[in-house]
Design an enzyme around this catalytic site. Structure first.
Site, PDB file in Angstrom:
ATOM      1  N   HIS A   1     -58.866  46.557  22.790  1.00 18.25           N
ATOM      2  CA  HIS A   1     -57.729  47.049  22.033  1.00 18.25           C
ATOM      3  C   HIS A   1     -58.053  47.239  20.564  1.00 18.25           C
ATOM      4  O   HIS A   1     -57.188  47.638  19.784  1.00 18.25           O
ATOM      5  CB  HIS A   1     -56.559  46.057  22.196  1.00 18.25           C
ATOM      6  CG  HIS A   1     -55.209  46.612  21.849  1.00 18.25           C
ATOM      7  ND1 HIS A   1     -54.563  47.547  22.637  1.00 18.25           N
ATOM      8  CD2 HIS A   1     -54.384  46.363  20.802  1.00 18.25           C
ATOM      9  CE1 HIS A   1     -53.384  47.843  22.076  1.00 18.25           C
ATOM     10  NE2 HIS A   1     -53.259  47.141  20.965  1.00 18.25           N
TER      11      HIS A   1
ATOM     12  N   ASP B   1     -58.800  46.423  27.863  1.00 12.89           N
ATOM     13  CA  ASP B   1     -57.795  46.039  26.870  1.00 12.89           C
ATOM     14  C   ASP B   1     -56.915  44.922  27.451  1.00 12.89           C
ATOM     15  O   ASP B   1     -56.246  45.110  28.470  1.00 12.89           O
ATOM     16  CB  ASP B   1     -56.950  47.285  26.541  1.00 12.89           C
ATOM     17  CG  ASP B   1     -55.956  47.075  25.424  1.00 12.89           C
ATOM     18  OD1 ASP B   1     -55.506  45.921  25.212  1.00 12.89           O
ATOM     19  OD2 ASP B   1     -55.601  48.067  24.774  1.00 12.89           O
TER      20      ASP B   1
ATOM     21  N   SER C   1     -51.410  51.644  19.556  1.00 16.53           N
ATOM     22  CA  SER C   1     -50.581  50.543  20.057  1.00 16.53           C
ATOM     23  C   SER C   1     -49.120  50.756  19.674  1.00 16.53           C
ATOM     24  O   SER C   1     -48.487  51.697  20.151  1.00 16.53           O
ATOM     25  CB  SER C   1     -51.151  49.226  19.533  1.00 16.53           C
ATOM     26  OG  SER C   1     -50.559  48.134  20.166  1.00 16.53           O
TER      27      SER C   1
END
Lengths: 282, 621
Positions: free
Chosen positions: A260, A226, A149
């Site tokens: 995620h 996600d 991320s």
């Protein structure tokens, strides 16, 4: 520089340790995690740097990502720093979870009140490697970088801005084009000011467009389910088209059903470590 | 080298040989080298050349005197040396010949002695037989005579007895008559006189047989000595020989077109020559004898013969008769011999290899079946010359063989066909490199729209649309997917090959089971795995297909050289951008059986397969 061991646990035949030190770049005490594989007892090992995402500390990765077995198998030291300076008592640092504490964005801030402490880019690319190389049995020429991320964004920009420094790079659900997404815009305007041209230096998509250096081989895994992908925070397509155009080798895998979380990271960590090992152990 | 040394060294050798024989030699090609004797009286070597005189070599004394000025013209150092050597070689040759000849003479001498001995024996026996028969006859005759004598005597004696009896009887009668005559008694006289007179009258009338019972002559029948005569005659006649004994076929005595046949004599027969008969044994012998295979015969003096001009891998029936002046022996037993088969022909395009093994396929080379095949292999030397056969695999039952080899070497492999006659000549060898995995593409699986380059490694999908009717679909060809299979990879472990494509070629490359559906697309079923490239106007798309499913992937740099790595043991099939050494995708599959590489073109274009390449390090995890 003085390192204080915070914890040490035997893991996967090696040792998962956490250290603390006084950072000169960040001007505060910083913790980082180090995994030492069995091979480190007898020889020098290459180093894999892991940059975690928003809200993470040095703990999330070492407890949730399941990296130690693969690292032990391939004889790789894994270093996982924290995601921002801590305890600097800067006003507003704890207001939101996606800016300030736990959201360093791996930039060297130019704006007040961040510019003194929020120098995660330099910390990760300069101070930390020097520290690691002087305190652990490392091969200083063999480093690679990865992250998730915000950390994925960090890994990409470190690799793109330092051609040849990292032997391999990969990312999990990275923020590919921070200039174009809410997260990035918020962070960059806070750390770097309103001048968007200053942001370009920390945007992987932009950096890819002007990259020149040794050939890269970027592996990116992205969960199809996600929520942040669908929220247009990650924007991998932008990076892919630039890389296609500029002939930067990327293999981007959209993994159906994955989100995620660290469950997603855990599921593909082995592939990434193998990818890194191919270049670190070559 | 000094001229002295030449003479001292080499010529001494020649002089030794010269002492052993004194045979006239042909003139040598050497120039006349006539050495003038030094006034000191010592003798030199003398060569009388270009004459028929025997070359005589007088041994050189102690040291050779230095040549005179005159000789300098005659002798050139080099010439001298060079000319001696052929002469010496000639002489050596002659020596060997003579020795051979002497050996032969010895052999002949021994044979003659043997033969003579046999003849002697034979003769002795013959005459003994004759003598025996004669004495037999004598005995017979003698006994015959004896018996005759005995019987004659007996009959005479008998006769004598009878006469004596008759005499006695007459005497008695006369005495009786006299008695009666003297008898005073007239009355008694008259009573008895009449019968007596009658008896005397009768007696007087009796004829006395005075002939001898038997003749005094002895019969002397002609002695039947005809058989003795024949025996005597036959002494001069050598008997016809008895049937020879033909030997069974010796291993390794036959060739493709010839048989070496041996036989021996049963006894001590004299034989002038043998006749060997042979005819081929046909599989299907027709009922009528008119179509029987032709008999051929060979006349030989030795007890062996090599019959030539035969067919390979064929059975022949052979028998032999021995003939001498008397006649021909009965035929020997018939023996069955078999010529060796023709060598097989290795099918180059059907052979494949990998680091640890090679699969060789060949054609028998013979119309009729053979017993088995022998595969021979030798590693090529470092210089690339063929070294000796290092390994033979025997009793291979079919026309293919999977051979274990070592990685990173080069081998020559050849095959022989074997039957009871022995092994055939070696087939032409095939060169196998155990670097990487090597295979040809199977033409008979190709979709009709695919054409292949001459070397067999590039496939083309032409632009023109072939009408369906022009497409020749066979059982084994792909019918919808314009695809082709490579040869089976029948060895466990890792294999690697590369596929070269261009920017726009839409292709599928991967692996498939042998029985993958020919009317289906590669990757659309559970029996094939492939990487697929789709070209859209704006970008490249990639799929990694198995069972119709693919992960969702983006690849930013289009691979024009794709590395395919197959690992049977781990159950993985990986694809790489070979130029970038970039890993693209790995299938994890548990292969149930060996697979074939597969290739297809989804739009007109071309694709080239590169194999026989060692797997690069980055492909090995």
């Amino acid at each position: 520089m003085a390192l204080t061991q915070v914890s040490s646990n035997k893991c996967a035949g090696g040792f998962q340790k956490v250290f603390e030190h006084d950072s000169t770049e960040l001007k505060c005490k910083m913790k980082f995690a180090v995994f030492l594989p069995p091979k480190a007892e007898t020889g020098k090992c290459p180093v894999f740097y892991w940059l975690s995402g928003l809200t993470c500390t040095e703990q999330n990765f070492i407890t949730k990502a399941g990296s130690q077995l693969a690292a032990a198998e391939h004889g790789i030291i894994i270093v996982a720093p924290d995601t921002s300076p801590r305890g600097c008592s800067i006003e507003g640092e704890d207001e939101t979870w996606d800016f300030g504490t736990g959201a360093g964005f791996y930039v060297d801030a130019t704006q007040d009140p961040w510019k003194t402490n929020y120098r995660m880019y330099s910390y990760v690319t300069e101070e930390l490697p020097k520290l690691i190389n002087s305190n652990f049995p490392t091969d200083p020429d063999r480093m690679s970088i990865s992250g998730h991320s915000m950390g994925g964004h960090g890994a990409l920009i470190c690799a793109l801005k330092n051609p040849g420094k990292y032997k391999a790079v990969s990312a999990f659900a990275p923020i590919c084009n921070p200039m174009q997404c809410p997260w990035g815009q918020k962070a960059f305007s806070g750390y770097l000011g309103p001048d968007r041209s200053a942001w370009e230096a920390y945007d992987a998509t932009v950096l890819a467009g002007s990259y020149s250096g040794p050939q890269l081989d970027i592996l990116i895994d992205q969960g199809r389910d996600d929520q942040f992908l669908s929220a247009s925070q990650l924007l991998p397509d932008n990076l892919i088209s630039v890389c296609s155009e500029k002939k930067i080798p990327v293999v981007f895998r959209l993994q159906p059903g994955y989100d995620h979380s660290y469950f997603f990271i855990y599921s593909f960590m082995n592939d990434h470590i193998k990818h890194h090992a191919k270049y670190l152990n070559a | 080298m000094e001229l002295d040394d030449i003479r001292g060294g080499r010529l001494d050798v020649i002089s030794e040989e010269g002492e052993h024989q004194d045979i006239s030699r042909e003139s040598s090609t050497m120039e006349a080298c006539y050495v003038v004797p030094e006034p000191g009286g010592r003798t030199f070597q003398r060569f009388s050349v270009n004459t028929n005189e025997s070359l005589r070599f007088e041994p050189c004394e102690d040291s050779c005197p230095s040549p005179t000025a005159a000789e300098d013209d005659v002798f050139e150092k080099g010439e001298f040396e060079g000319e001696i050597i052929p002469v010496r070689n000639q002489l050596q040759g002659k020596v060997a010949e003579m020795e051979n000849f002497a050996g032969h003479l010895e052999e002949i001498f021994l044979t003659v002695e043997e033969n003579f001995g046999r003849q002697e024996q034979h003769l002795e026996q013959h005459y003994n037989d004759v003598l025996q028969t004669l004495s037999q006859r004598y005995d017979e005759r003698a006994t015959g005579l004896q018996e005759e004598k005995k019987s004659k005597l007996e009959s005479l004696y008998g006769q004598l007895l009878v006469c004596g009896q008759a005499l006695d009887a007459s005497k008695v009668l006369i005495e009786t008559a006299q008695e009666i005559y003297r008898c005073q008694d007239k009355r008694l006289f008259l009573k008895t006189v009449m019968p007596i007179i009658k008896r005397v009258e009768e007696f007087a009338k009796e004829d006395i047989d005075l002939t001898l019972a038997t003749s005094l002559e002895f019969s002397t029948p002609l002695a039947d000595l005809t058989d003795v005569k024949t025996m005597m005659d036959s002494i001069n006649i050598v008997p016809a020989p008895s049937a020879p004994v033909i030997n069974p076929q010796l291993p390794n005595s036959a060739t493709q077109t010839s048989l070496h046949v041996c036989w021996s004599l049963f006894s001590d027969d004299t034989v002038e020559y043998y006749e060997l008969y042979y005819r081929p044994v046909l599989e299907d012998t027709p009922a009528d004898s008119t179509c029987a295979p032709q008999e051929s015969k060979v006349k030989v003096k030795e007890t062996h013969c090599t019959v030539t001009d035969l067919l390979p891998n064929a059975q022949y029936e052979l028998w032999v008769t021995a003939t001498n002046t008397t006649g021909i022996s009965p035929a020997s037993e018939k023996a069955l011999y078999m010529t060796v088969p023709s060598p097989p022909v290795i099918k180059q395009r059907e052979c494949s290899s990998c680091p640890e093994a090679a699969l060789i396929r060949w054609e028998s080379g013979n119309t009729n079946p053979v017993d088995s095949y022998t595969v021979e292999l030798s590693e090529t030397g470092t210089v690339g010359t063929e070294s000796n056969i290092t390994e033979s695999i025997v009793a291979v039952p079919t026309c293919q063989c999977l051979i274990q080899l070592q990685a990173g070497r080069q081998y020559f492999i050849s095959v022989r066909a074997v039957n009871i006659g022995g092994p055939s000549e070696r087939s032409d060898a095939i060169t196998i490199s155990t670097t990487g995995t090597f295979f040809y593409l199977l033409e008979d699986t190709a979709h009709p729209c695919l054409s292949m380059s001459e070397d067999g490694f590039t496939i083309f999908y032409g632009d023109e649309e072939l009408p369906i009717t022009a497409m020749a679909f066979e059982d084994n060809t792909f019918t919808r997917c314009v695809a082709i299979l490579g040869d089976l990879i029948p060895v466990r472990g890792r294999h690697y090959w590369e596929v070269e494509v261009d920017e726009d070629t839409e292709f599928r490359v991967g692996v498939a089971y042998e029985d993958t559906e020919r009317d289906s697309y590669l990757g659309a079923n559970s029996s094939s795995w492939c990487m697929r490239h789709i070209r859209t106007p704006s970008r490249h798309k990639y799929e990694f297909l198995h069972n119709g499913w693919s992960p969702d992937l983006r690849i930013t740099v289009h691979p024009v050289r794709i590395g395919v790595a197959l690992d049977y043991d781990r159950g993985t099939l990986s694809f790489f951008n070979a130029h970038l050494e970039q890993h693209l995708h790995t299938f994890r599959c548990h292969f149930q059986s060996y697979v074939h590489p597969c290739f297809s073109l989804d739009n007109p274009g071309a694709l080239t397969v590169h194999n026989g390449i060692a797997a690069p390090d980055y492909t090995v995890t």
